[in-house]
Design an enzyme around this catalytic site. Sequence first.
Site, PDB file in Angstrom:
ATOM      1  N   PRO A 176       0.799  -1.234   0.000  1.00 39.97           N
ATOM      2  CA  PRO A 176       0.000   0.000   0.000  1.00 39.97           C
ATOM      3  C   PRO A 176       0.828   1.278   0.000  1.00 39.97           C
ATOM      4  O   PRO A 176       0.453   2.272  -0.617  1.00 39.97           O
ATOM      5  CB  PRO A 176      -0.832  -0.142   1.272  1.00 39.97           C
ATOM      6  CG  PRO A 176      -0.993  -1.611   1.454  1.00 39.97           C
ATOM      7  CD  PRO A 176       0.307  -2.210   0.992  1.00 39.97           C
ATOM      8  N   GLY A 225     -17.919   9.099 -33.311  1.00 41.52           N
ATOM      9  CA  GLY A 225     -18.857   8.708 -32.266  1.00 41.52           C
ATOM     10  C   GLY A 225     -18.850   7.216 -32.000  1.00 41.52           C
ATOM     11  O   GLY A 225     -19.040   6.772 -30.853  1.00 41.52           O
ATOM     12  N   GLU A 235       5.289  -1.890 -13.437  1.00 39.24           N
ATOM     13  CA  GLU A 235       6.752  -2.028 -13.556  1.00 39.24           C
ATOM     14  C   GLU A 235       7.470  -0.683 -13.551  1.00 39.24           C
ATOM     15  O   GLU A 235       8.501  -0.503 -14.189  1.00 39.24           O
ATOM     16  CB  GLU A 235       7.128  -2.802 -14.828  1.00 39.24           C
ATOM     17  CG  GLU A 235       6.559  -4.207 -14.903  1.00 39.24           C
ATOM     18  CD  GLU A 235       7.044  -5.097 -13.782  1.00 39.24           C
ATOM     19  OE1 GLU A 235       8.249  -5.351 -13.690  1.00 39.24           O
ATOM     20  OE2 GLU A 235       6.193  -5.551 -12.993  1.00 39.24           O
TER      21      GLU A 235
END
Length: 385
Positions: free
Chosen positions: A132, A342, A365
């Site tokens: 984390p 579109g 990486e």
Amino acid sequence: MGYVFRTEEQQGAVDGLRRYLADKADPLFNKEYRDRFMPKEQMGEFMRELSEFGLISGVVGEEHGGLGLDWLTMIMLFEEVAATSIDLSVPVLINSFGAQMIARLAPAHLRERYLPGLLKGELFCSAGISEPDVGSNVLEIKTRARRDGDHYIINGEKTWISNGSYSDILICTCRTGDDPRRGLTHFLLDRKEHPYEVRDIHKIAWNSQSTAQIFLTDVRVPASNMLGNEGEALKNTLTMFERSRVFVAAQGLGIARRALEEATRYATERKQHGKVIAGHQLISAMLAEMATNVDAARLLTQRAASMIEAGVPAEMEAAMAKYFACEAAVTIARQAVQIHGGNGVTKEFLVEKLAREAIVAPIPEGTTQIQQLIIGRALTGVNAF
């Protein structure tokens, strides 16, 4: 698209793999499982079949049961996988480097137990590096392995782990000492014998395969499950990064190439103002720029692969390839959407998916900015990290 120098053997291998991917993988990953998680059993079938083409098995030498393909051939094959499906390319990449690490670093009892299954595509591997609060700076890893007799007890959390929910084994980078550089060690965890908790992460794209958080709570692992020597994980990880970045560059190349192919096809079929849109100068110029960048990405990627095969240090060249190819994928996929007008933002056309996939490519990486710092350090000798 674009001329590629290949030997007769390389061309035969690429052609055979391309036919297989077009027939079996493309319909599943780009239609049935588009943005939908593919179960382990079905992904495993692809791993087993791709191993026969030299993926996964190719990166390991014949002395350990692999095919021992050269790096340039491996990158050519891997480009085909990435151009078909980025989601399919991820397990191929992770299992390949897991197999290579086990072949190179594992003691005989681990190598004999796990390597054959990886090479045959029967096992899935994950590499637990990121945490984390730890991304590109491996020195800050906090997951701790504490010695307890003949075992280590591991506690920590890993995140952004590819193959996470698929994994049968986890090569986990742990802190075994307080020295930032010499205190990191690799351990091989068998998911059945050394259970860890897995939670999948849903992303903007790359969702047909598993990216996960892994939680390790008092995981007890034999000391004999250490890969390499204690304290050498940093050195081994940096070596792996140099090589894996070439594969990630090929992922960016694959996305870019597929976007160019889709845009070229559309431009030669779609008519506006009385002619196909490829006949309008601005569209033609966009396609020319896209094609040039695809070829440039391929040349940089193949140069780095050739250097690794020759045993020449390629840290800067691998960083250049990863940086350029993945950023080119973002630009080229965006241009492909523009050419589709579109239609390009609808799920009826593949370029919508490719554009989302391209956004992810510059991150794994080491981000583009990390690659720039690596290149700058190589040029100047000054560390700007």
